[in-house]
Design a protein around this motif. Structure first.
Motif, PDB file in Angstrom:
ATOM      1  N   ARG A 169       0.826  -1.205   0.000  1.00  0.00           N
ATOM      2  CA  ARG A 169       0.000   0.000   0.000  1.00  0.00           C
ATOM      3  C   ARG A 169       0.863   1.259   0.000  1.00  0.00           C
ATOM      4  O   ARG A 169       0.540   2.238  -0.687  1.00  0.00           O
ATOM      5  CB  ARG A 169      -0.940  -0.005   1.211  1.00  0.00           C
ATOM      6  N   VAL A 170       1.956   1.258   0.746  1.00  0.00           N
ATOM      7  CA  VAL A 170       2.858   2.411   0.735  1.00  0.00           C
ATOM      8  C   VAL A 170       3.374   2.657  -0.680  1.00  0.00           C
ATOM      9  O   VAL A 170       3.433   3.802  -1.159  1.00  0.00           O
ATOM     10  CB  VAL A 170       4.043   2.197   1.705  1.00  0.00           C
ATOM     11  N   ILE A 171       3.748   1.586  -1.379  1.00  0.00           N
ATOM     12  CA  ILE A 171       4.236   1.718  -2.751  1.00  0.00           C
ATOM     13  C   ILE A 171       3.172   2.352  -3.637  1.00  0.00           C
ATOM     14  O   ILE A 171       3.445   3.319  -4.371  1.00  0.00           O
ATOM     15  CB  ILE A 171       4.663   0.340  -3.306  1.00  0.00           C
ATOM     16  N   PHE A 172       1.952   1.839  -3.585  1.00  0.00           N
ATOM     17  CA  PHE A 172       0.880   2.383  -4.426  1.00  0.00           C
ATOM     18  C   PHE A 172       0.541   3.827  -4.047  1.00  0.00           C
ATOM     19  O   PHE A 172       0.310   4.666  -4.926  1.00  0.00           O
ATOM     20  CB  PHE A 172      -0.370   1.507  -4.324  1.00  0.00           C
ATOM     21  N   ASN A 173       0.502   4.117  -2.757  1.00  0.00           N
ATOM     22  CA  ASN A 173       0.200   5.488  -2.327  1.00  0.00           C
ATOM     23  C   ASN A 173       1.240   6.471  -2.834  1.00  0.00           C
ATOM     24  O   ASN A 173       0.914   7.595  -3.256  1.00  0.00           O
ATOM     25  CB  ASN A 173       0.110   5.558  -0.801  1.00  0.00           C
ATOM     26  N   ARG A 174       2.507   6.075  -2.798  1.00  0.00           N
ATOM     27  CA  ARG A 174       3.569   6.961  -3.270  1.00  0.00           C
ATOM     28  C   ARG A 174       3.492   7.138  -4.792  1.00  0.00           C
ATOM     29  O   ARG A 174       3.684   8.254  -5.303  1.00  0.00           O
ATOM     30  CB  ARG A 174       4.935   6.422  -2.849  1.00  0.00           C
ATOM     31  N   LEU A 175       3.236   6.057  -5.501  1.00  0.00           N
ATOM     32  CA  LEU A 175       3.111   6.166  -6.955  1.00  0.00           C
ATOM     33  C   LEU A 175       1.950   7.081  -7.332  1.00  0.00           C
ATOM     34  O   LEU A 175       2.067   7.920  -8.231  1.00  0.00           O
ATOM     35  CB  LEU A 175       2.907   4.779  -7.563  1.00  0.00           C
ATOM     36  N   GLU A 176       0.831   6.950  -6.649  1.00  0.00           N
ATOM     37  CA  GLU A 176      -0.358   7.759  -6.959  1.00  0.00           C
ATOM     38  C   GLU A 176      -0.126   9.233  -6.669  1.00  0.00           C
ATOM     39  O   GLU A 176      -0.705  10.107  -7.345  1.00  0.00           O
ATOM     40  CB  GLU A 176      -1.547   7.248  -6.151  1.00  0.00           C
ATOM     41  N   ARG A 177       0.716   9.528  -5.680  1.00  0.00           N
ATOM     42  CA  ARG A 177       0.987  10.926  -5.315  1.00  0.00           C
ATOM     43  C   ARG A 177       2.182  11.509  -6.057  1.00  0.00           C
ATOM     44  O   ARG A 177       2.572  12.652  -5.816  1.00  0.00           O
ATOM     45  CB  ARG A 177       1.207  11.029  -3.799  1.00  0.00           C
ATOM     46  N   GLY A 178       2.786  10.732  -6.942  1.00  0.00           N
ATOM     47  CA  GLY A 178       3.942  11.229  -7.675  1.00  0.00           C
ATOM     48  C   GLY A 178       5.175  11.382  -6.805  1.00  0.00           C
ATOM     49  O   GLY A 178       6.044  12.221  -7.089  1.00  0.00           O
ATOM     50  N   MET A 179       5.266  10.580  -5.739  1.00  0.00           N
ATOM     51  CA  MET A 179       6.423  10.619  -4.848  1.00  0.00           C
ATOM     52  C   MET A 179       7.423   9.544  -5.250  1.00  0.00           C
ATOM     53  O   MET A 179       7.027   8.478  -5.722  1.00  0.00           O
ATOM     54  CB  MET A 179       5.983  10.368  -3.395  1.00  0.00           C
ATOM     55  N   PRO A 180       8.722   9.789  -5.078  1.00  0.00           N
ATOM     56  CA  PRO A 180       9.685   8.703  -5.307  1.00  0.00           C
ATOM     57  C   PRO A 180       9.471   7.612  -4.270  1.00  0.00           C
ATOM     58  O   PRO A 180       9.080   7.888  -3.136  1.00  0.00           O
ATOM     59  CB  PRO A 180      11.042   9.399  -5.142  1.00  0.00           C
ATOM     60  N   LEU A 181       9.721   6.375  -4.638  1.00  0.00           N
ATOM     61  CA  LEU A 181       9.487   5.269  -3.710  1.00  0.00           C
ATOM     62  C   LEU A 181      10.449   5.300  -2.525  1.00  0.00           C
ATOM     63  O   LEU A 181      10.085   4.941  -1.411  1.00  0.00           O
ATOM     64  CB  LEU A 181       9.628   3.929  -4.443  1.00  0.00           C
ATOM     65  N   GLN A 182      11.691   5.695  -2.752  1.00  0.00           N
ATOM     66  CA  GLN A 182      12.703   5.787  -1.688  1.00  0.00           C
ATOM     67  C   GLN A 182      12.805   4.481  -0.889  1.00  0.00           C
ATOM     68  O   GLN A 182      12.741   4.472   0.331  1.00  0.00           O
ATOM     69  CB  GLN A 182      12.395   6.961  -0.758  1.00  0.00           C
ATOM     70  N   MET A 183      12.995   3.380  -1.603  1.00  0.00           N
ATOM     71  CA  MET A 183      13.137   2.071  -0.981  1.00  0.00           C
ATOM     72  C   MET A 183      14.609   1.663  -0.946  1.00  0.00           C
ATOM     73  O   MET A 183      15.280   1.628  -1.987  1.00  0.00           O
ATOM     74  CB  MET A 183      12.329   1.029  -1.751  1.00  0.00           C
ATOM     75  N   ASP A 184      15.099   1.358   0.243  1.00  0.00           N
ATOM     76  CA  ASP A 184      16.500   0.955   0.382  1.00  0.00           C
ATOM     77  C   ASP A 184      16.823  -0.293  -0.430  1.00  0.00           C
ATOM     78  O   ASP A 184      17.928  -0.457  -0.932  1.00  0.00           O
ATOM     79  CB  ASP A 184      16.824   0.687   1.852  1.00  0.00           C
ATOM     80  N   SER A 185      15.849  -1.181  -0.553  1.00  0.00           N
ATOM     81  CA  SER A 185      16.089  -2.440  -1.262  1.00  0.00           C
ATOM     82  C   SER A 185      16.471  -2.218  -2.717  1.00  0.00           C
ATOM     83  O   SER A 185      17.272  -2.975  -3.275  1.00  0.00           O
ATOM     84  CB  SER A 185      14.853  -3.332  -1.177  1.00  0.00           C
ATOM     85  N   THR A 186      15.912  -1.197  -3.351  1.00  0.00           N
ATOM     86  CA  THR A 186      16.262  -0.934  -4.747  1.00  0.00           C
ATOM     87  C   THR A 186      17.673  -0.379  -4.861  1.00  0.00           C
ATOM     88  O   THR A 186      18.384  -0.657  -5.831  1.00  0.00           O
ATOM     89  CB  THR A 186      15.269   0.050  -5.396  1.00  0.00           C
ATOM     90  N   VAL A 187      18.101   0.394  -3.869  1.00  0.00           N
ATOM     91  CA  VAL A 187      19.475   0.906  -3.848  1.00  0.00           C
ATOM     92  C   VAL A 187      20.460  -0.242  -3.646  1.00  0.00           C
ATOM     93  O   VAL A 187      21.500  -0.318  -4.302  1.00  0.00           O
ATOM     94  CB  VAL A 187      19.641   1.970  -2.744  1.00  0.00           C
ATOM     95  N   ASP A 188      20.121  -1.153  -2.740  1.00  0.00           N
ATOM     96  CA  ASP A 188      20.971  -2.323  -2.532  1.00  0.00           C
ATOM     97  C   ASP A 188      21.111  -3.125  -3.822  1.00  0.00           C
ATOM     98  O   ASP A 188      22.187  -3.638  -4.136  1.00  0.00           O
ATOM     99  CB  ASP A 188      20.393  -3.217  -1.433  1.00  0.00           C
ATOM    100  N   TYR A 189      20.029  -3.228  -4.555  1.00  0.00           N
ATOM    101  CA  TYR A 189      20.082  -3.961  -5.825  1.00  0.00           C
ATOM    102  C   TYR A 189      20.990  -3.237  -6.821  1.00  0.00           C
ATOM    103  O   TYR A 189      21.781  -3.873  -7.531  1.00  0.00           O
ATOM    104  CB  TYR A 189      18.678  -4.109  -6.397  1.00  0.00           C
ATOM    105  N   ALA A 190      20.886  -1.923  -6.845  1.00  0.00           N
ATOM    106  CA  ALA A 190      21.738  -1.137  -7.739  1.00  0.00           C
ATOM    107  C   ALA A 190      23.211  -1.333  -7.411  1.00  0.00           C
ATOM    108  O   ALA A 190      24.068  -1.351  -8.309  1.00  0.00           O
ATOM    109  CB  ALA A 190      21.376   0.346  -7.641  1.00  0.00           C
TER     110      ALA A 190
END
Length: 285
Positions: A169-190
């Motif tokens: 839900r946090v992911i969807f809420n951020r996408l709907e509001r045009g906010m960056p996801l700011q998830m540490d897991s994606t940075v770790d993947y990078a």
């Protein structure tokens, strides 16, 4: 999102090992003649009958495990991708990340990396292309590949199965509001790593997987999510949350209020320092 959440799914597959060989020599009566003693025969444990892929493993972990399990040179499984025509969505562009479905796979004598990878992708397609996932993705204005990408973030970020729907839900809420996801897991993947904490410097990495700097979802899934994470991605828990942080093991707090989130983060940091200090103390004799 700076959740200070410990790395998850650190499950290790039981791997093949070899018994050490022991050799001993002795010099007798001042001569240079070595007296051979008992030498253990080279013995090898039988190859496992199954290959277990835990939920949340990255493709790189799957490749390395197949290599070791089949006693192949490192990198063999990854190289085999060039010869395969896996049944992946067009958006994947040949990258099976997200579609190496977590499960237990039999290992027949003629097992090869190609056969194992194809079996995993076929299993994923059966799971993902069915009516529930397809309908759930459409209900959230996404295609199936995007839903799997959301599920992969949920798998990496949620501390417990109960939290998965809220993280989605946090992911969807951020996408709907045009906010960056700011998830540490994606940075770790990078950064091709798994870490308990993401630093401000980490969030500056130039990568399409850096959800602090790039808007929207990452270009591919960041791991191979299990069924629980996929269900959460297509049926997120109702709520207005925009932030979450794991304050202590088993306690993740969700909120829509930034000030409250900052207080939660401060408490989480205090708990982390307290735990580190306790671990650093010398044990009593």
């Amino acid at each position: 999102m700076q959740t200070n959440t410990p790395s998850r799914n650190s499950i290790r597959l039981t791997r093949r090992g070899r018994l050490a060989l022991a050799t001993l020599g002795a010099v007798v009566a001042g001569t240079a003649v070595a007296v051979p003693l008992l030498i253990m025969a080279d013995e090898e444990e039988p190859r496992p009958e199954t290959l277990v892929v835990p939920a949340g493993w990255r493709a790189s972990q799957v490749y390395a495990t197949i290599d070791k399990t089949l006693d192949l040179p490192a990198g063999t499984t990854k190289k085999s991708l060039a010869k395969l025509h896996l049944k992946l969505p067009n958006e994947a562009e040949g990258n099976p990340e997200g579609y190496l479905f977590p499960d237990t796979y039999p290992l027949p004598e003629n097992a090869t990396p190609q056969k194992l990878l194809a079996r995993m992708v076929d299993t994923a397609n059966k799971k993902f292309n069915g009516a529930p996932v397809a309908a759930g993705a459409q209900r959230n204005a996404m295609n199936v590949y995007q839903a799997v990408t959301v599920a992969s973030i949920v798998q990496a970020e949620a501390a417990t199965r109960a939290d998965m729907g809220k993280v989605a839900r946090v992911i969807f809420n951020r996408l709907e509001r045009g906010m960056p996801l700011q998830m540490d897991s994606t940075v770790d993947y990078a950064l091709s790593r798994t870490t308990a904490r993401t630093t401000p410097a980490d969030t500056e990495v130039d990568s399409p997987y850096n959800s602090y700097r790039r808007m929207g979802l990452p270009p591919t899934p960041i791991d191979n999510p299990g069924e629980d994470a996929v269900r959460a991605a297509i049926n997120p828990t109702p709520g207005d949350w925009l932030y979450f942080v794991t304050v202590r093991p088993g306690e993740t707090r969700f909120t829509a209020d930034l000030a409250e989130h900052q207080r939660n983060v401060a408490e989480a940091e205090a708990e982390r320092k307290k735990s580190a200090e306790k671990s650093a103390r010398p044990s009593s004799p």
